[in-house]
Design an enzyme around this catalytic site. Structure first.
Site, PDB file in Angstrom:
ATOM      1  N   SER A 244       0.827  -1.203   0.000  1.00 33.61           N
ATOM      2  CA  SER A 244       0.000   0.000   0.000  1.00 33.61           C
ATOM      3  C   SER A 244       0.861   1.252   0.000  1.00 33.61           C
ATOM      4  O   SER A 244       1.830   1.370   0.757  1.00 33.61           O
ATOM      5  CB  SER A 244      -0.906   0.005   1.239  1.00 33.61           C
ATOM      6  OG  SER A 244      -1.543   1.252   1.401  1.00 33.61           O
ATOM      7  N   LYS A 245       0.488   2.202  -0.856  1.00 31.26           N
ATOM      8  CA  LYS A 245       1.180   3.492  -0.898  1.00 31.26           C
ATOM      9  C   LYS A 245       1.035   4.211   0.437  1.00 31.26           C
ATOM     10  O   LYS A 245       1.963   4.866   0.911  1.00 31.26           O
ATOM     11  CB  LYS A 245       0.585   4.339  -2.034  1.00 31.26           C
ATOM     12  CG  LYS A 245       1.139   5.763  -2.130  1.00 31.26           C
ATOM     13  CD  LYS A 245       2.580   5.789  -2.526  1.00 31.26           C
ATOM     14  CE  LYS A 245       3.078   7.231  -2.716  1.00 31.26           C
ATOM     15  NZ  LYS A 245       4.521   7.308  -2.959  1.00 31.26           N
ATOM     16  N   ARG A 246      -0.134   4.055   1.076  1.00 29.20           N
ATOM     17  CA  ARG A 246      -0.373   4.721   2.362  1.00 29.20           C
ATOM     18  C   ARG A 246       0.564   4.210   3.446  1.00 29.20           C
ATOM     19  O   ARG A 246       0.826   4.894   4.427  1.00 29.20           O
ATOM     20  CB  ARG A 246      -1.832   4.539   2.797  1.00 29.20           C
ATOM     21  CG  ARG A 246      -2.824   5.412   2.047  1.00 29.20           C
ATOM     22  CD  ARG A 246      -4.176   5.401   2.709  1.00 29.20           C
ATOM     23  NE  ARG A 246      -4.801   4.105   2.626  1.00 29.20           N
ATOM     24  CZ  ARG A 246      -5.565   3.700   1.627  1.00 29.20           C
ATOM     25  NH1 ARG A 246      -5.789   4.511   0.609  1.00 29.20           N
ATOM     26  NH2 ARG A 246      -6.104   2.508   1.627  1.00 29.20           N
ATOM     27  N   ASP A 254       7.276   6.161  -8.321  1.00 25.00           N
ATOM     28  CA  ASP A 254       8.392   5.954  -7.391  1.00 25.00           C
ATOM     29  C   ASP A 254       9.339   4.879  -7.918  1.00 25.00           C
ATOM     30  O   ASP A 254      10.572   5.030  -7.856  1.00 25.00           O
ATOM     31  CB  ASP A 254       7.876   5.530  -6.012  1.00 25.00           C
ATOM     32  CG  ASP A 254       7.139   6.634  -5.279  1.00 25.00           C
ATOM     33  OD1 ASP A 254       7.422   7.814  -5.566  1.00 25.00           O
ATOM     34  OD2 ASP A 254       6.296   6.321  -4.430  1.00 25.00           O
TER      35      ASP A 254
END
Length: 474
Positions: A244-246, A254
């Site tokens: 997850s990016k979060r 990225d």
């Protein structure tokens, strides 16, 4: 005709799960000579991030996923934008009200019941009489439009990955379809648009499985054909936790900044949940378009491995033409390399590079030899020690100065002959020269390849400096 869509919300950057959804939808359309569209689902105005829309466009462009249709913009296709289609959703919500499949809810958010037990899932406003609704509207009370879920029965649907699923209607909540500001919710807008845009295959993450029965009830209310569902398995990290990016895991952009080629990322993402049915792992996008099939999507979670991505990235780097790799590598070369033949440097690097971001460290010594430890001349495999290294460097220095054509082939033959005449193995000759020229334990090329790039004058200077360092130590 097969028609698929990628329908991201502009609330962040292109994360890996989003990219895979877009890729699978794109490949499904291409495999069947169908249509792939882009739809920006921006109805949640409070969460939209302006720069996220640009990130979506950039991400698709980097990945090579071209969409086929949409409103004409600047001479080409633009995406469908849901915030530009509000009257369409409002009209369909009104139709549901008229047929009794939806109702106006005047409850404030804090008045909504909470809990997971079935009775709390029924909104009290569904019991209001037409007269009560009219009274509240006349008084100017704010309202949302909710879906009226049947009290009894069940809803069944079939998913290409997870098979047939049945959910009791009593377990479904009366979800909001149209908010008080006139904007639709995601759950409502995507159903309306998927029908109006004739989407044949709806591809999305498995987290939407639980919402699908509510979507199907809407299709049934309108009398529309239900599309084919393809829910995709979770992408997890190797420890089993969600990718997850979060949680700090990298987005598509990225990964590109980390030195991975977009085509390698796309190749790897395709394998996260899908198998070609054989041992092949290297694919170009064009190859994936021919072989991808939703029948080979696995329902098990897919583990993201940086080691596997890095290996695959190296394979894609080596598959590039030298000219294409050189163009990419130039962005990572320091200005000091301008005096050298950088194409030859790139030729050395291409077979040894796994990530583009490795390049600066690999070429630093060309600009200047670091202050290395003399112990670097000791190398067991080459049978090289301080004394033999000093003897080799002293012996080859005049030969390097006198050789007529200073290139890799001639230098190699000359140094090999020097070793033969002086009782040194070839490795024993090459190791101290490479050490003197680079000052690092590993280089992208051998001693003679480095010498050719550095040129005669710089090679002689560095070998002389190596001699001085060894004489001070012996």
């Amino acid at each position: 005709m097969v028609r698929t869509r990628f329908a991201p919300s502009p609330t962040g950057y292109m994360h890996i799960g989003n990219l895979r959804t877009a890729l699978y939808a794109y490949l499904t359309a291409r495999r069947h000579q169908g249509v792939f569209i882009l739809r920006i689902e921006d109805t949640d105005q409070g969460r939209n991030i302006p720069e996220a829309v640009a990130a979506i466009y950039k991400g698709l462009q980097l990945a090579g996923l071209d969409y086929d249709e949409g409103p004409d913009k600047d001479g080409g296709y633009g995406p469908y934008i849901q915030s530009e289609r509000l009257p369409i959703y409002q009209e369909h919500a009104q139709r549901l009200l008229e047929m009794g499949a939806a109702f106006r809810c005047f409850c404030r958010k804090e008045d909504q019941p909470e809990g997971d037990d079935a009775p709390t899932r029924r909104d009290p406003c569904r019991l209001l009489t037409p007269a009560q609704v009219e009274e509240k509207m006349t008084a100017g009370e704010s309202f949302v439009i909710r879906q009226r879920i049947p009290d009894g029965g069940s809803t069944t649907f079939r998913d290409h990955v997870y098979g047939e699923i049945t959910v009791e209607n009593a377990q479904l909540d009366d979800q909001v379809l149209l908010k008080s500001d006139g904007f639709p919710t995601y759950n409502f807008a995507n159903v309306v648009d998927d029908h109006l845009m004739a989407i044949s295959h709806v591809m999305r993450g498995q987290e939407y499985l639980s919402s699908t029965p509510k979507y199907n009830l809407l299709y049934r209310n309108f009398g529309w054909e239900v599309p084919e569902y393809v829910h995709l398995p979770l992408i997890v990290k190797e420890d089993g936790t969600k990718f997850s990016k979060r949680l700090g895991d990298p987005s598509f952009e990225d990964l590109v900044k980390m030195g991975y080629l977009p085509e390698a990322i796309v190749n790897y993402i395709a394998l996260l949940g899908w198998s070609p049915g054989n041992d092949q792992e290297f694919f170009t996008l064009a190859e994936l378009e021919k072989v991808f099939s939703i029948d080979r999507i696995n329902k098990s979670s897919a583990a993201f491995s940086f080691d596997k991505l890095t290996w695959l990235n190296g394979e894609h780097i080596r598959a590039l033409s030298l000219e294409a790799f050189h163009e990419l590598a130039l962005a990572y070369y320091p200005p000091e390399l301008a005096d050298y033949d950088t194409l030859k440097i790139s030729e050395l690097l291409q077979v040894r590079t796994e990530k583009l971001t490795e390049i600066p460290e690999m070429v630093t010594f060309f600009a200047a030899v670091p202050d290395y430890d003399v112990e670097l001349y000791i190398h067991d495999k080459s049978k090289s020690d301080l004394a033999t290294s000093l003897a080799v460097l002293k012996g080859v220095l005049p030969l390097l100065a006198e050789i007529k054509t200073f290139n890799n082939d001639n230098l190699f033959l000359m140094l090999k002959q020097f070793g033969k005449e002086n009782g040194f193995k070839t490795g024993t000759v090459m190791w101290p020269i490479r050490t003197a020229l680079s000052g690092v334990p590993a280089t992208p090329g051998g001693a003679t390849a480095l010498a050719e790039i550095l040129g005669r004058e710089e090679t002689l200077r560095r070998v002389a400096a190596g001699i001085a360092k060894l004489e001070a130590a012996v």
